[in-house]
Design a protein around this motif. Structure first.
Motif, PDB file in Angstrom:
ATOM      1  N   PRO A  31       0.806  -1.219   0.000  1.00  0.00           N
ATOM      2  CA  PRO A  31       0.000   0.000   0.000  1.00  0.00           C
ATOM      3  C   PRO A  31       0.842   1.274   0.000  1.00  0.00           C
ATOM      4  O   PRO A  31       0.352   2.342  -0.371  1.00  0.00           O
ATOM      5  N   GLU A  32       2.101   1.179   0.405  1.00  0.00           N
ATOM      6  CA  GLU A  32       2.960   2.362   0.460  1.00  0.00           C
ATOM      7  C   GLU A  32       3.563   2.699  -0.899  1.00  0.00           C
ATOM      8  O   GLU A  32       3.441   3.813  -1.382  1.00  0.00           O
ATOM      9  N   CYS A  33       4.251   1.705  -1.521  1.00  0.00           N
ATOM     10  CA  CYS A  33       4.960   1.997  -2.773  1.00  0.00           C
ATOM     11  C   CYS A  33       4.296   1.355  -3.994  1.00  0.00           C
ATOM     12  O   CYS A  33       4.656   1.668  -5.121  1.00  0.00           O
ATOM     13  N   GLY A  34       3.353   0.426  -3.788  1.00  0.00           N
ATOM     14  CA  GLY A  34       2.652  -0.189  -4.905  1.00  0.00           C
ATOM     15  C   GLY A  34       3.397  -1.341  -5.546  1.00  0.00           C
ATOM     16  O   GLY A  34       2.939  -1.901  -6.536  1.00  0.00           O
ATOM     17  N   GLU A  35       4.537  -1.733  -4.990  1.00  0.00           N
ATOM     18  CA  GLU A  35       5.324  -2.834  -5.546  1.00  0.00           C
ATOM     19  C   GLU A  35       4.686  -4.171  -5.159  1.00  0.00           C
ATOM     20  O   GLU A  35       4.086  -4.304  -4.100  1.00  0.00           O
ATOM     21  N   ALA A  36       4.833  -5.170  -6.025  1.00  0.00           N
ATOM     22  CA  ALA A  36       4.297  -6.499  -5.731  1.00  0.00           C
ATOM     23  C   ALA A  36       5.116  -7.141  -4.620  1.00  0.00           C
ATOM     24  O   ALA A  36       6.343  -7.057  -4.611  1.00  0.00           O
ATOM     25  N   LYS A  37       4.418  -7.760  -3.658  1.00  0.00           N
ATOM     26  CA  LYS A  37       5.101  -8.411  -2.548  1.00  0.00           C
ATOM     27  C   LYS A  37       4.295  -9.611  -2.089  1.00  0.00           C
ATOM     28  O   LYS A  37       3.107  -9.723  -2.354  1.00  0.00           O
ATOM     29  N   MET A  38       4.946 -10.531  -1.386  1.00  0.00           N
ATOM     30  CA  MET A  38       4.267 -11.692  -0.826  1.00  0.00           C
ATOM     31  C   MET A  38       3.400 -11.239   0.345  1.00  0.00           C
ATOM     32  O   MET A  38       3.768 -10.312   1.072  1.00  0.00           O
ATOM     33  N   ARG A  39       2.279 -11.892   0.551  1.00  0.00           N
ATOM     34  CA  ARG A  39       1.411 -11.564   1.674  1.00  0.00           C
ATOM     35  C   ARG A  39       2.109 -11.902   2.982  1.00  0.00           C
ATOM     36  O   ARG A  39       2.831 -12.885   3.073  1.00  0.00           O
ATOM     37  N   HIS A  40       1.884 -11.109   4.005  1.00  0.00           N
ATOM     38  CA  HIS A  40       2.458 -11.288   5.339  1.00  0.00           C
ATOM     39  C   HIS A  40       3.983 -11.262   5.316  1.00  0.00           C
ATOM     40  O   HIS A  40       4.619 -11.906   6.133  1.00  0.00           O
ATOM     41  N   LEU A  42       7.576  -8.640   4.557  1.00  0.00           N
ATOM     42  CA  LEU A  42       8.117  -7.296   4.483  1.00  0.00           C
ATOM     43  C   LEU A  42       8.244  -6.873   3.019  1.00  0.00           C
ATOM     44  O   LEU A  42       8.603  -7.688   2.172  1.00  0.00           O
ATOM     45  N   CYS A  43       7.934  -5.636   2.704  1.00  0.00           N
ATOM     46  CA  CYS A  43       8.070  -5.136   1.335  1.00  0.00           C
ATOM     47  C   CYS A  43       9.540  -4.901   1.044  1.00  0.00           C
ATOM     48  O   CYS A  43      10.224  -4.202   1.793  1.00  0.00           O
ATOM     49  N   GLY A  44      10.026  -5.458  -0.033  1.00  0.00           N
ATOM     50  CA  GLY A  44      11.425  -5.293  -0.405  1.00  0.00           C
ATOM     51  C   GLY A  44      11.726  -3.939  -1.020  1.00  0.00           C
ATOM     52  O   GLY A  44      12.871  -3.510  -1.070  1.00  0.00           O
ATOM     53  N   GLY A  45      10.693  -3.247  -1.482  1.00  0.00           N
ATOM     54  CA  GLY A  45      10.909  -1.961  -2.121  1.00  0.00           C
ATOM     55  C   GLY A  45      11.040  -0.807  -1.141  1.00  0.00           C
ATOM     56  O   GLY A  45      11.904   0.057  -1.292  1.00  0.00           O
ATOM     57  N   ARG A  56      15.432   0.216   7.444  1.00  0.00           N
ATOM     58  CA  ARG A  56      15.835   1.354   6.617  1.00  0.00           C
ATOM     59  C   ARG A  56      16.688   0.823   5.480  1.00  0.00           C
ATOM     60  O   ARG A  56      17.653   0.083   5.702  1.00  0.00           O
ATOM     61  N   LEU A  57      16.341   1.205   4.273  1.00  0.00           N
ATOM     62  CA  LEU A  57      17.088   0.755   3.098  1.00  0.00           C
ATOM     63  C   LEU A  57      18.271   1.695   2.860  1.00  0.00           C
ATOM     64  O   LEU A  57      18.307   2.825   3.347  1.00  0.00           O
TER      65      LEU A  57
END
Length: 62
Positions: A31-40, A42-45, A56-57
């Motif tokens: 929901p933050e960056c719109g990148e595809a990610k696995m459910r449950h 952490l977003c890699g983007g 923090r990236l």
């Protein structure tokens, strides 16, 4: 240990294996960056999980 007296037929073996198929992983959208990610997961983007920043990236540090 029990041993079978007779071999199983091809039909019976295939009926047992009918439920062994692999399923595709469920993929959602961050929901933050719109990148595809696995459910449950952490977003890699952007490093967000459940609306909060978890890591923090390197892009943000520089």
């Amino acid at each position: 240990m029990a041993l079978p007296k007779r071999r199983h037929s091809h039909s019976r073996t295939r009926m047992r294996r009918a439920h062994d198929a692999l399923t595709k992983p469920s993929v959602g959208q961050c929901p933050e960056c719109g990148e595809a990610k696995m459910r449950h997961q952490l977003c890699g983007g952007c490093g967000m999980y459940k609306g909060r920043s978890v890591i923090r990236l390197e892009e943000e540090i520089s």
